[in-house]
Design an enzyme around this catalytic site. Structure first.
Site, short mmCIF file in Angstrom:
data_model
loop_
_atom_site.label_atom_id
_atom_site.label_comp_id
_atom_site.label_asym_id
_atom_site.label_seq_id
_atom_site.Cartn_x
_atom_site.Cartn_y
_atom_site.Cartn_z
N ASP A 36 -70.94 -63.08 82.51
CA ASP A 36 -70.53 -63.96 83.61
C ASP A 36 -70.22 -65.37 83.13
O ASP A 36 -70.26 -66.33 83.90
CB ASP A 36 -71.61 -63.98 84.70
CG ASP A 36 -72.95 -64.46 84.16
OD1 ASP A 36 -73.07 -64.63 82.92
OD2 ASP A 36 -73.87 -64.67 84.97
N HIS A 240 -52.78 -69.34 60.53
CA HIS A 240 -53.54 -69.61 61.75
C HIS A 240 -55.02 -69.28 61.59
O HIS A 240 -55.67 -68.74 62.49
CB HIS A 240 -52.93 -68.85 62.94
CG HIS A 240 -51.61 -69.44 63.38
ND1 HIS A 240 -50.67 -68.72 64.06
CD2 HIS A 240 -51.08 -70.67 63.19
CE1 HIS A 240 -49.61 -69.49 64.29
NE2 HIS A 240 -49.84 -70.68 63.76
N ASP A 257 -55.56 -78.54 60.56
CA ASP A 257 -54.50 -78.63 61.57
C ASP A 257 -55.22 -78.67 62.91
O ASP A 257 -55.79 -77.66 63.35
CB ASP A 257 -53.59 -77.40 61.45
CG ASP A 257 -52.42 -77.42 62.44
OD1 ASP A 257 -52.47 -78.19 63.43
OD2 ASP A 257 -51.48 -76.63 62.24
N ASP A 268 -50.77 -82.82 67.65
CA ASP A 268 -50.77 -81.68 66.71
C ASP A 268 -50.58 -82.22 65.30
O ASP A 268 -49.45 -82.39 64.85
CB ASP A 268 -49.64 -80.72 67.11
CG ASP A 268 -49.58 -79.48 66.24
OD1 ASP A 268 -50.47 -79.30 65.40
OD2 ASP A 268 -48.61 -78.71 66.40
N HIS A 347 -42.65 -70.87 57.61
CA HIS A 347 -42.56 -71.24 59.03
C HIS A 347 -41.51 -72.33 59.22
O HIS A 347 -41.00 -72.89 58.25
CB HIS A 347 -43.92 -71.66 59.59
CG HIS A 347 -44.56 -72.84 58.91
ND1 HIS A 347 -44.16 -74.13 59.13
CD2 HIS A 347 -45.59 -72.92 58.01
CE1 HIS A 347 -44.91 -74.96 58.42
NE2 HIS A 347 -45.78 -74.25 57.71
N HIS A 351 -41.69 -77.91 66.27
CA HIS A 351 -41.59 -77.33 67.62
C HIS A 351 -41.76 -78.45 68.62
O HIS A 351 -42.34 -79.50 68.31
CB HIS A 351 -42.68 -76.25 67.82
CG HIS A 351 -44.06 -76.71 67.46
ND1 HIS A 351 -44.83 -77.47 68.31
CD2 HIS A 351 -44.80 -76.57 66.33
CE1 HIS A 351 -45.99 -77.74 67.73
NE2 HIS A 351 -46.00 -77.22 66.51
N HIS A 358 -47.14 -75.82 71.73
CA HIS A 358 -45.79 -75.30 71.51
C HIS A 358 -45.10 -75.46 72.85
O HIS A 358 -45.13 -74.57 73.70
CB HIS A 358 -45.82 -73.84 71.03
CG HIS A 358 -46.48 -73.71 69.69
ND1 HIS A 358 -47.16 -72.60 69.27
CD2 HIS A 358 -46.58 -74.60 68.65
CE1 HIS A 358 -47.64 -72.80 68.05
NE2 HIS A 358 -47.29 -73.99 67.66
N GLU A 381 -43.49 -80.66 60.33
CA GLU A 381 -44.63 -80.07 59.63
C GLU A 381 -44.26 -79.16 58.47
O GLU A 381 -44.56 -77.96 58.50
CB GLU A 381 -45.53 -79.33 60.62
CG GLU A 381 -44.81 -78.36 61.56
CD GLU A 381 -45.81 -77.63 62.46
OE1 GLU A 381 -46.77 -77.06 61.92
OE2 GLU A 381 -45.63 -77.65 63.69
N TYR A 385 -47.30 -72.85 50.59
CA TYR A 385 -48.49 -71.98 50.55
C TYR A 385 -48.28 -70.98 49.42
O TYR A 385 -47.33 -70.19 49.46
CB TYR A 385 -48.66 -71.23 51.88
CG TYR A 385 -48.48 -72.15 53.07
CD1 TYR A 385 -49.58 -72.84 53.61
CD2 TYR A 385 -47.21 -72.36 53.65
CE1 TYR A 385 -49.40 -73.71 54.68
CE2 TYR A 385 -47.04 -73.22 54.72
CZ TYR A 385 -48.13 -73.90 55.23
OH TYR A 385 -47.96 -74.77 56.29
N ARG A 402 -50.04 -78.46 54.24
CA ARG A 402 -49.15 -78.76 55.36
C ARG A 402 -49.39 -80.22 55.77
O ARG A 402 -50.54 -80.67 55.78
CB ARG A 402 -49.41 -77.83 56.56
CG ARG A 402 -48.53 -78.11 57.76
CD ARG A 402 -48.43 -76.94 58.75
NE ARG A 402 -49.69 -76.55 59.35
CZ ARG A 402 -50.39 -75.48 59.04
NH1 ARG A 402 -49.96 -74.65 58.10
NH2 ARG A 402 -51.53 -75.19 59.64
N GLU A 404 -48.30 -82.69 58.90
CA GLU A 404 -47.68 -82.58 60.23
C GLU A 404 -47.88 -83.84 61.04
O GLU A 404 -49.01 -84.32 61.21
CB GLU A 404 -48.31 -81.38 60.98
CG GLU A 404 -47.83 -81.25 62.41
CD GLU A 404 -48.32 -79.97 63.09
OE1 GLU A 404 -49.42 -79.49 62.72
OE2 GLU A 404 -47.61 -79.47 63.97
N1 GLY Z 1 -51.11 -76.08 65.39
C1 GLY Z 1 -50.08 -75.17 65.55
C2 GLY Z 1 -48.83 -75.64 64.96
O1 GLY Z 1 -48.85 -76.54 64.14
O2 GLY Z 1 -47.79 -75.19 65.30
MN MN Z 2 -47.38 -77.78 65.01
MN MN Z 3 -50.36 -77.96 63.89
#
Ligand code: GLY
Ligand code: MN
Ligand code: MN
Length: 434
Positions: A36, A240, A257, A268, A347, A351, A358, A381, A385, A402, A404
């Site tokens: 619950d 992720h 991140d 982000d 990637h 975005h 996103h 970003e 890798y 990364r 960003e």
């Molecule tokens: N934190 C997710 C991205 O960087 O897209």
């Molecule tokens: Mn991002």
């Molecule tokens: Mn990110």
């Protein structure tokens, strides 16, 4: 944000639909975590964008032609006993007095009231496909109206995906939204800075996460914009990774991140730094390539550039850097043509960013990448890798980087909303040494 802002957003939406159309937007359902215990509730972004109403179990209706008031909220009624147990409710009077609804009804009565409001309408603008239970409810109301058609009433002729117009509206951020995003960016940057200051070999990823998120909370961010990625060593190569359970080892990098959410606006940020405060030559080499890629992307972030230009610029720098270091073979043209760089950079470079991490809005218009316009906010970003593979010298293995930041497009350039998080390697080493 003040009620006038939400009213202005609704007016802007109404200007794009017909007098005889109707907009119906539910907020998100409450989700069970276990038994619950519920997950922390977060309003649906479209719903909140139009209402500023943060309670669960609510539906907003905008019906421009409705004589008794065009803006209607269905929500929970005040209930002294429930409120003593579960928290305060705005109630029907509050929905009208505090949230500008022309009319408010108990959410329990929606099945009796909403079909009547849909009768005789032409188009229903709604978020079809997001909440299956709500979609089923909506179809039920349509069926009910059709069954009643002997009374001479007709059901709406068309369902239209609200995203098409509302998400274009959300894509361009207004002054008030930009102020919140700037704040979210600064809060996040403070958290990332804290992570660099406390990090040392032997700590666990979640311990660094706790220090960082403590900074978010202290600054006034009640939630994270998404689950923090705190990824030491090889975990950085899992894009992720969110377990955040491993111990941090001397000589490894730590990729974080993470972003604070502030009043439903996201930030982000990714930063990557050495666990022990000092980059190895290999880490520094790849780090410098990623940083240069980000700088190249920044050159393409002002109004008038195409959405893909920052990405293309970052890819060219990363591919050239990987060629220079022998991680890729051949010429730059070949690497770009064959996309061989995707072994290490898989990637995209960014975005949209807004109420959702996103965020909404199309990236292409009529099959071309759209042009950047003032008020758009997005991430930049780039990353590299390196997973073990044939032909890759093992000295590069498991380096994951990364960097960003969050960019606001201006007419004459761009603003970096997250610039206060350190990222130049010398700056990071100096901070960690202090
Ligand atoms: N934190 C997710 C991205 O960087 O897209
Ligand atoms: Mn991002
Ligand atoms: Mn990110």
């Amino acid at each position: 944000m003040s009620q006038e802002i939400y009213a202005r957003r609704r007016d802007e939406l109404v200007n794009q639909i017909g007098e005889n159309d109707i907009v119906i937007v539910p907020t998100s359902p409450v989700k069970i975590r276990n038994s619950d215990v519920e997950y922390q509730f977060r309003a649906d972004s479209d719903f909140y964008y139009l209402s500023g109403f943060a309670e669960p179990e609510a539906v907003l209706v905008i019906s421009p032609g409705r004589k008794r008031g065009k803006y209607v909220l269905f929500c929970r009624e005040s209930d002294a006993l429930r409120e003593m147990w579960d928290g305060r409710r705005v109630g029907l009077d509050g929905a009208m007095e505090l949230y500008g609804a022309d009319d408010a009804f108990p959410i329990e009565d929606i099945n009796d009231i909403l079909p009547g409001m849909m009768e005789e309408k032409e188009k229903v603008f709604t978020t079809v496909g997001r909440y299956p239970d709500f979609d089923a409810q909506l179809l039920g109301w349509m069926t009910k109206i059709k069954e009643d058609s002997r009374r001479g009433k007709h059901a709406p002729y068309e369902f239209v995906d609200l995203n098409h117009i509302l998400h274009e509206q959300r894509l361009i951020k207004r002054v008030d939204e930009i102020a919140l995003m700037r704040k979210a960016g600064r809060m996040s940057a403070a958290g990332h800075t804290r992570a660099m200051q406390v990090c040392k070999p032997g700590m666990y990823e979640y311990q660094v996460q706790a220090e960082m998120e403590c900074e978010f909370r202290k600054a006034g961010s009640l939630y994270n914009a998404y689950s923090s990625i705190v990824a030491g060593g090889p975990n950085a190569c899992v894009l992720h990774y969110t377990e955040n359970t491993d111990v941090l080892r001397d000589g490894d990098l730590l990729l974080i991140d993470a972003g604070a959410e502030f009043e439903c606006y996201a930030s982000d940020i990714s930063r990557t730094f050495p666990v022990n405060g000092k980059f190895t030559p290999e880490q520094r080499t790849l780090y410098d390539i990623v940083l240069s890629a980000q700088e190249a992307a920044f050159e393409k972030c002002s109004a008038g550039h195409g959405w893909n230009e920052p990405h293309d610029a970052a890819v060219a720098v990363i591919a050239q850097g990987l060629l220079d270091e022998g991680l890729l073979k051949g010429s730059l043209e070949e690497a770009l043509e064959s996309e061989s760089y995707t072994q290490f950079y898989m990637h995209r470079t960014g975005h949209w960013l807004g109420m959702d991490v996103h965020d909404v809005g199309d990236y292409q218009v009529e099959e071309s990448w759209r042009e950047l316009e003032p008020g758009m906010v997005f991430t930049v970003e780039p990353g590299i890798y390196v997973n073990p593979a044939d032909g890759v010298d093992e000295r590069w293995n498991y380096i994951g980087i990364r960097i960003e930041d969050n960019v606001l497009v201006r007419r004459d350039g761009f603003d970096n909303l997250t610039a206060s998080a350190p990222k130049h390697p010398d700056q990071i080493e100096a901070l960690m040494a202090g």
